[in-house]
Design a protein around this motif. Structure first.
Motif, PDB file in Angstrom:
ATOM      1  N   ASP A   1       0.845  -1.203   0.000  1.00  0.00           N
ATOM      2  CA  ASP A   1       0.000   0.000   0.000  1.00  0.00           C
ATOM      3  C   ASP A   1       0.876   1.247   0.000  1.00  0.00           C
ATOM      4  O   ASP A   1       1.088   1.902   1.019  1.00  0.00           O
ATOM      5  N   PHE A   2       1.423   1.569  -1.162  1.00  0.00           N
ATOM      6  CA  PHE A   2       2.227   2.777  -1.296  1.00  0.00           C
ATOM      7  C   PHE A   2       2.153   3.227  -2.754  1.00  0.00           C
ATOM      8  O   PHE A   2       1.688   2.493  -3.629  1.00  0.00           O
ATOM      9  N   GLU A   3       2.613   4.413  -3.018  1.00  0.00           N
ATOM     10  CA  GLU A   3       2.541   4.975  -4.363  1.00  0.00           C
ATOM     11  C   GLU A   3       3.363   4.138  -5.340  1.00  0.00           C
ATOM     12  O   GLU A   3       4.511   3.796  -5.073  1.00  0.00           O
ATOM     13  N   GLY A   4       2.764   3.784  -6.458  1.00  0.00           N
ATOM     14  CA  GLY A   4       3.453   2.988  -7.470  1.00  0.00           C
ATOM     15  C   GLY A   4       3.480   1.507  -7.187  1.00  0.00           C
ATOM     16  O   GLY A   4       4.183   0.765  -7.876  1.00  0.00           O
ATOM     17  N   ALA A   5       2.738   1.043  -6.184  1.00  0.00           N
ATOM     18  CA  ALA A   5       2.786  -0.362  -5.791  1.00  0.00           C
ATOM     19  C   ALA A   5       2.294  -1.292  -6.890  1.00  0.00           C
ATOM     20  O   ALA A   5       2.742  -2.436  -6.990  1.00  0.00           O
ATOM     21  N   ALA A   6       1.378  -0.842  -7.743  1.00  0.00           N
ATOM     22  CA  ALA A   6       0.830  -1.708  -8.791  1.00  0.00           C
ATOM     23  C   ALA A   6       1.894  -2.120  -9.792  1.00  0.00           C
ATOM     24  O   ALA A   6       1.749  -3.150 -10.460  1.00  0.00           O
ATOM     25  N   ASP A   7       2.974  -1.339  -9.899  1.00  0.00           N
ATOM     26  CA  ASP A   7       4.062  -1.652 -10.833  1.00  0.00           C
ATOM     27  C   ASP A   7       5.387  -1.869 -10.107  1.00  0.00           C
ATOM     28  O   ASP A   7       6.461  -1.639 -10.660  1.00  0.00           O
TER      29      ASP A   7
ATOM     30  N   PRO B   1      -4.173  -2.744 -11.110  1.00  0.00           N
ATOM     31  CA  PRO B   1      -4.589  -1.426 -11.611  1.00  0.00           C
ATOM     32  C   PRO B   1      -6.112  -1.354 -11.677  1.00  0.00           C
ATOM     33  O   PRO B   1      -6.795  -2.376 -11.755  1.00  0.00           O
ATOM     34  N   LYS B   2      -6.633  -0.164 -11.647  1.00  0.00           N
ATOM     35  CA  LYS B   2      -8.078   0.023 -11.737  1.00  0.00           C
ATOM     36  C   LYS B   2      -8.574  -0.487 -13.093  1.00  0.00           C
ATOM     37  O   LYS B   2      -7.936  -0.250 -14.119  1.00  0.00           O
ATOM     38  N   ASP B   3      -9.691  -1.219 -13.085  1.00  0.00           N
ATOM     39  CA  ASP B   3     -10.325  -1.734 -14.312  1.00  0.00           C
ATOM     40  C   ASP B   3      -9.402  -2.683 -15.080  1.00  0.00           C
ATOM     41  O   ASP B   3      -9.342  -2.658 -16.317  1.00  0.00           O
ATOM     42  N   TYR B   4      -8.678  -3.511 -14.349  1.00  0.00           N
ATOM     43  CA  TYR B   4      -7.773  -4.470 -15.000  1.00  0.00           C
ATOM     44  C   TYR B   4      -8.579  -5.459 -15.847  1.00  0.00           C
ATOM     45  O   TYR B   4      -9.608  -5.984 -15.422  1.00  0.00           O
ATOM     46  N   HIS B   5      -8.075  -5.731 -17.075  1.00  0.00           N
ATOM     47  CA  HIS B   5      -8.716  -6.668 -17.995  1.00  0.00           C
ATOM     48  C   HIS B   5      -7.828  -7.903 -18.188  1.00  0.00           C
ATOM     49  O   HIS B   5      -6.601  -7.822 -18.082  1.00  0.00           O
ATOM     50  N   THR B   6      -8.443  -9.017 -18.505  1.00  0.00           N
ATOM     51  CA  THR B   6      -7.677 -10.175 -18.938  1.00  0.00           C
ATOM     52  C   THR B   6      -6.931  -9.800 -20.211  1.00  0.00           C
ATOM     53  O   THR B   6      -7.536  -9.287 -21.160  1.00  0.00           O
ATOM     54  N   PRO B   7      -5.597 -10.015 -20.267  1.00  0.00           N
ATOM     55  CA  PRO B   7      -4.818  -9.570 -21.433  1.00  0.00           C
ATOM     56  C   PRO B   7      -5.318 -10.180 -22.743  1.00  0.00           C
ATOM     57  O   PRO B   7      -5.885 -11.269 -22.772  1.00  0.00           O
ATOM     58  N   MET B   8      -5.078  -9.465 -23.812  1.00  0.00           N
ATOM     59  CA  MET B   8      -5.417  -9.942 -25.152  1.00  0.00           C
ATOM     60  C   MET B   8      -4.607 -11.204 -25.459  1.00  0.00           C
ATOM     61  O   MET B   8      -3.438 -11.310 -25.070  1.00  0.00           O
ATOM     62  N   PRO B   9      -5.190 -12.164 -26.157  1.00  0.00           N
ATOM     63  CA  PRO B   9      -4.432 -13.355 -26.549  1.00  0.00           C
ATOM     64  C   PRO B   9      -3.501 -13.050 -27.720  1.00  0.00           C
ATOM     65  O   PRO B   9      -3.759 -12.126 -28.500  1.00  0.00           O
ATOM     66  N   TRP B  10      -2.432 -13.810 -27.817  1.00  0.00           N
ATOM     67  CA  TRP B  10      -1.526 -13.705 -28.960  1.00  0.00           C
ATOM     68  C   TRP B  10      -2.182 -14.363 -30.172  1.00  0.00           C
ATOM     69  O   TRP B  10      -2.854 -15.365 -30.032  1.00  0.00           O
ATOM     70  N   PRO B  11      -2.050 -13.828 -31.401  1.00  0.00           N
ATOM     71  CA  PRO B  11      -1.196 -12.699 -31.797  1.00  0.00           C
ATOM     72  C   PRO B  11      -1.883 -11.338 -31.763  1.00  0.00           C
ATOM     73  O   PRO B  11      -1.274 -10.339 -32.139  1.00  0.00           O
ATOM     74  N   LYS B  12      -3.144 -11.295 -31.345  1.00  0.00           N
ATOM     75  CA  LYS B  12      -3.848 -10.022 -31.278  1.00  0.00           C
ATOM     76  C   LYS B  12      -3.127  -9.038 -30.372  1.00  0.00           C
ATOM     77  O   LYS B  12      -3.103  -7.825 -30.630  1.00  0.00           O
ATOM     78  N   SER B  13      -2.499  -9.563 -29.312  1.00  0.00           N
ATOM     79  CA  SER B  13      -1.840  -8.699 -28.329  1.00  0.00           C
ATOM     80  C   SER B  13      -0.643  -7.961 -28.916  1.00  0.00           C
ATOM     81  O   SER B  13      -0.210  -6.947 -28.371  1.00  0.00           O
ATOM     82  N   ARG B  14      -0.071  -8.468 -29.996  1.00  0.00           N
ATOM     83  CA  ARG B  14       1.064  -7.765 -30.601  1.00  0.00           C
ATOM     84  C   ARG B  14       0.636  -6.393 -31.123  1.00  0.00           C
ATOM     85  O   ARG B  14       1.423  -5.448 -31.145  1.00  0.00           O
ATOM     86  N   ASP B  15      -0.641  -6.293 -31.529  1.00  0.00           N
ATOM     87  CA  ASP B  15      -1.123  -5.070 -32.152  1.00  0.00           C
ATOM     88  C   ASP B  15      -1.907  -4.166 -31.206  1.00  0.00           C
ATOM     89  O   ASP B  15      -1.963  -2.954 -31.421  1.00  0.00           O
ATOM     90  N   GLU B  16      -2.511  -4.732 -30.157  1.00  0.00           N
ATOM     91  CA  GLU B  16      -3.286  -3.900 -29.243  1.00  0.00           C
ATOM     92  C   GLU B  16      -3.363  -4.537 -27.860  1.00  0.00           C
ATOM     93  O   GLU B  16      -3.372  -5.762 -27.723  1.00  0.00           O
ATOM     94  N   ILE B  17      -3.401  -3.681 -26.847  1.00  0.00           N
ATOM     95  CA  ILE B  17      -3.541  -4.130 -25.461  1.00  0.00           C
ATOM     96  C   ILE B  17      -4.532  -3.203 -24.767  1.00  0.00           C
ATOM     97  O   ILE B  17      -4.871  -2.129 -25.269  1.00  0.00           O
TER      98      ILE B  17
ATOM     99  N   PHE C   1      12.527 -10.774  -9.494  1.00  0.00           N
ATOM    100  CA  PHE C   1      12.911 -10.879 -10.893  1.00  0.00           C
ATOM    101  C   PHE C   1      12.775  -9.503 -11.541  1.00  0.00           C
ATOM    102  O   PHE C   1      11.921  -8.701 -11.155  1.00  0.00           O
ATOM    103  N   SER C   2      13.601  -9.228 -12.557  1.00  0.00           N
ATOM    104  CA  SER C   2      13.605  -7.908 -13.199  1.00  0.00           C
ATOM    105  C   SER C   2      12.483  -7.808 -14.232  1.00  0.00           C
ATOM    106  O   SER C   2      12.721  -7.703 -15.440  1.00  0.00           O
ATOM    107  N   SER C   3      11.276  -7.852 -13.724  1.00  0.00           N
ATOM    108  CA  SER C   3      10.103  -7.745 -14.585  1.00  0.00           C
ATOM    109  C   SER C   3       8.991  -7.053 -13.813  1.00  0.00           C
ATOM    110  O   SER C   3       8.960  -7.077 -12.583  1.00  0.00           O
ATOM    111  N   TYR C   4       8.084  -6.471 -14.545  1.00  0.00           N
ATOM    112  CA  TYR C   4       6.935  -5.810 -13.936  1.00  0.00           C
ATOM    113  C   TYR C   4       5.952  -6.842 -13.382  1.00  0.00           C
ATOM    114  O   TYR C   4       5.986  -8.012 -13.773  1.00  0.00           O
ATOM    115  N   PRO C   5       5.067  -6.409 -12.495  1.00  0.00           N
ATOM    116  CA  PRO C   5       3.999  -7.311 -12.045  1.00  0.00           C
ATOM    117  C   PRO C   5       3.075  -7.702 -13.208  1.00  0.00           C
ATOM    118  O   PRO C   5       2.973  -6.990 -14.202  1.00  0.00           O
TER     119      PRO C   5
END
Length: 760
Positions: A240-246, A285-301, A670-674
């Motif tokens: 619970d701090f600023e920027g915690a979502a990332d 994050p607010k209003d989080y969505h299930t990510p787009m499936p590949w290969p659609k995700s290459r063009d839009e998220i 690990f050196s990756s985002y949540p």
């Protein structure tokens, strides 16, 4: 009188015996009834575990119903005897034979398959090697996973609301059985031939507590789960701090960064991990969505998943990323991917310039430096090329997060003072498109680091402005680069400009022999000292020197691997004369491991109810030879193969087979985002890790990396499985399948969107 008395005596005797007989009979009846009414005692099996008699009867019934499951499989992994096994008491062959026990393998025929959503504990039986007495009752604490009552009430997994196979996967006959592909994983042989990234490795803890079976009704089990969740939920707290979502703990350690004596070499962008790994849970994050499936995700998220507009604004004239409604659109452009042609034309231009590059055949694994949003790597998938992209977490807001959300491999990293976390001589090519890295300064230290990781004979693809711009600064940089690369014995094989886009490209090739180094007039940059190990990469400072090209047989980098896809299953030639990780001859070790994981993935993992069409970013947290990733090579996904820093250094083997990976310590973040991975695979990792940090810290990091609705598969000792299960249930993850045999366990879980309440 005598006769009369005798007569009376004769009458009394039979009466006495009858009475006595009746009394004995009644006593025996009472004793029998008492014995029948008492609960059956547990039977103790040979390994010290106990199994209730009724469970044993169930096993016997299943054995009669599915006898083929208990027959010896003719297609088991190579079982040849290791002649060197006596040299080291810790060595085990690839089949899972140990000094303590032999863990079973299993097989199934086409007539004996289970539906894709297998979660029923009674359908997960081991093979012939295991007697029915060796089975331990399955503990499945989640109602979302099926239990023995699922068969009794006649409901199918689909009716229960469980995952079902994806449309492109065939659904086997539901009446047939299957079994868990469960087996003891081999410990790595502490052999001097195998180096580790750690200066000292702690011995793997082998002694475990005896696991006790649990019994009870479904209602009691549900109550126990709910109680675990209530109690466990209190133990998990929200970050619970600023920027915690990332939050990336080792890159966002503000206290450590503030105390740095200098930031002139990007020290503030390097890893600075907290003294203790955090165990808080990152928010969504607010209003989080299930990510787009590949290969659609290459063009839009979904914009709400990565709600940053910095790049869209800063690079709006370069076609990197644009916002359109509730989505971010990636047109495939970039700083060097000009006009409407984008990355596709740029990739074709490189191939036209260097035909020997042969995308997807000769060149399979490349490093993309300063990758932006990784469109270059995203479109290279069409060429069967894997690009490991990296860029720092800096003012170019969320570029690596964009890449991973799109389904493109990437890590947050910087070329500062530390070596990149890869072995030497492994990348087929290195690419830098206007990445503004000052390669020529400070003795060429940064370019020498690229030379370390570039395979002998590999190409450096440089399309920066000094190649084709004619202003004074760029002209001088080109002169300095030309001088430096010549001193490094790199050959300039091409320098040209694309007539369509106007983008320039210079291509340098690393030598494959040491003759140039030996014939240089000046030894600058100098050759590295023999004590400077080129494969040392975990928290290792960069050096301003040239490592010699490996020439000795038995060293990786001597020969170019076979063309893709042959290299995927071919043991590297340099491995053939080495002793393998599991104690057998290296080539045999590698091939047996490959066959084993092909078996596990096809017979077990593909039947867990995972919707594989939605699995794109995968991580194997303890990869060894990369067999798990190789078994998934036909899927539309990629696997980050992680070799723990204190494990045998098998990462060069993984690169040689056309896969990629990284060194890491799982007591650090690990050196990756949540929320950047769809599936995490944990194979006998926790015993060594928990000697230095808690399993809870590892689970917290997995929760940080895993996307909601993402999966984790654990193959661990039963004691670790029990602890993991308690932790993930408290996180409200859905336990889809859990199974134990002897002291080994298999656990498949799916993350939910539950988060702890913020502490007011």
């Amino acid at each position: 009188m005598a006769v009369g008395r005798q007569f009376r005596n004769d009458k009394r005797m039979p009466s006495f015996y009858v009475m006595a007989t009746i009394a004995v009979f009644v006593a025996l009846c009472l004793l029998g009834m008492w014995m029948l009414s008492s609960p059956p005692a547990d039977e103790v099996v040979s390994d010290g575990e106990s199994i209730p008699v009724n469970e044993k009867q169930k096993v016997q019934e299943k054995k009669e119903s599915y006898p083929q499951q208990f027959e010896e499989s003719p297609g088991n992994v190579d079982q040849e005897t290791d002649t060197n096994s006596n040299e080291n008491p810790d060595s085990q062959d690839i089949l899972g034979k140990t000094d303590e026990n032999k863990q079973p393998e299993s097989d199934s025929t086409e007539e004996n398959k289970e539906p894709s959503s297998i979660t029923d504990k009674e359908k997960l039986e081991p093979e012939a090697d295991v007697d029915k007495e060796d089975l331990e009752p399955v503990k499945n604490p989640d109602k979302s996973a099926s239990s023995t009552t699922d068969q009794e009430d006649g409901k199918t997994p689909k009716e229960k609301g469980q995952d079902t196979p994806s449309e492109n996967e065939s659904e086997p006959d539901e009446s047939s059985g299957t079994q868990s592909e469960l087996r003891t994983e081999e410990k790595e042989v502490p052999n001097n031939n195998w180096q580790t990234q750690a200066s000292e490795s702690k011995e793997e803890k082998e002694k475990i507590e005896e696991k006790k079976g649990s019994e009870g009704t479904d209602s009691k089990e549900e109550a126990k789960i709910e109680d675990t969740r209530k109690r466990g939920s209190d133990e998990w707290v929200l970050c619970d701090f600023e920027g915690a979502a990332d939050y990336i703990p080792c890159l966002d350690n503000k206290e450590a960064i503030r105390s740095l004596p200098s930031t002139s070499h990007y020290e503030h962008r390097e890893r600075h991990c907290p003294a203790s790994p955090p165990t808080c849970v990152v928010p969504l994050p607010k209003d989080y969505h299930t990510p787009m499936p590949w290969p659609k995700s290459r063009d839009e998220i979904w914009f709400s998943n990565v709600p940053y507009l910095g790049l869209a604004s800063y690079k709006k004239d370069q076609n990197w990323v644009k916002k359109s409604g509730d989505k971010l659109i990636f047109p495939g452009g970039g700083t060097q991917f000009k006009r409407e042609h984008g990355a596709v034309r740029y990739i074709e231009f490189i191939q036209e310039t260097i035909p020997d590059l042969s995308w997807g055949n000769q060149t399979r694994v490349i490093l993309d430096v300063g990758c932006g949003v990784a469109s270059f790597g995203g479109y290279l998938f069409d060429k069967d090329v894997l690009a490991m992209s990296f860029a720092p977490k800096d003012e170019h807001e969320a570029q690596i997060q964009f890449a991973l959300e799109r389904g493109i491999p990437a890590i947050s990293a910087v070329m500062g003072t530390q070596r990149l976390v890869f072995p030497s001589n492994v990348f087929d090519a290195v690419h830098c498109a206007r990445c503004r890295v000052p390669w020529h300064i400070e003795g060429g230290k940064l370019l020498l680091e690229l030379n370390r990781v570039l395979r002998p004979g590999g190409y450096f693809l440089w399309s920066a402005t000094p190649v084709y711009w004619k202003d004074d600064e760029d002209v001088q940089i080109w002169k300095d680069m030309a001088s430096l690369t010549a001193a490094m014995c790199w050959e300039l094989v091409a320098k040209t400009t694309d007539p369509i886009t106007g983008v320039g490209l210079a291509v340098f090739q690393k030598p494959s022999k040491n003759s140039c180094y030996e014939n240089r007039k000046q030894s600058s940059p100098p050759l590295c000292d023999s004590n400077d190990k080129p494969d040392a990469a975990w928290y290792t400072p960069m050096t301003t020197c040239l490592h010699k090209i490996p020439q000795e047989e038995g060293s990786h980098g001597v020969k170019w691997p076979q063309e893709w896809p042959l290299r995927l299953t071919a043991a590297p030639t340099w491995l053939e004369k080495e002793k393998g990780v599991y104690g057998k001859q290296g080539g045999a070790d590698f091939r047996a491991d490959t066959e084993y994981w092909q078996h596990i993935v096809s017979k077990s993992y593909l039947n867990l109810g995972i919707e594989w069409s939605r699995i794109r970013n995968v991580m194997d947290m303890r990869a060894v030879y990369g067999g798990f990733a190789a078994a998934l090579a036909s899927k539309q996904l990629w696997v980050m193969n992680v070799v723990p820093f204190d494990a045998a250094d098998t990462l060069p083997i993984i690169f040689d087979r056309g896969l990629f990976g990284i060194y890491h310590d799982w007591c650090e973040s690990f050196s990756s985002y949540p929320r950047t991975y769809d599936l995490l695979h944990v194979n006998h990792l926790l015993d060594k890790v928990k000697n230095r940090c808690s399993i809870k810290a590892v689970i917290a990091e997995m929760d940080r990396l895993l996307r909601p609705e993402g999966w984790a598969i654990f193959r661990e000792k039963a004691q670790n499985i029990e602890e993991v299960e308690t932790l993930v249930v408290a996180l409200h993850w859905d336990v889809r399948m859990t199974y134990t045999s002897k002291d080994e366990g298999l656990l498949a879980v799916q993350k939910t969107r539950w988060r702890p309440q913020a502490i007011s």
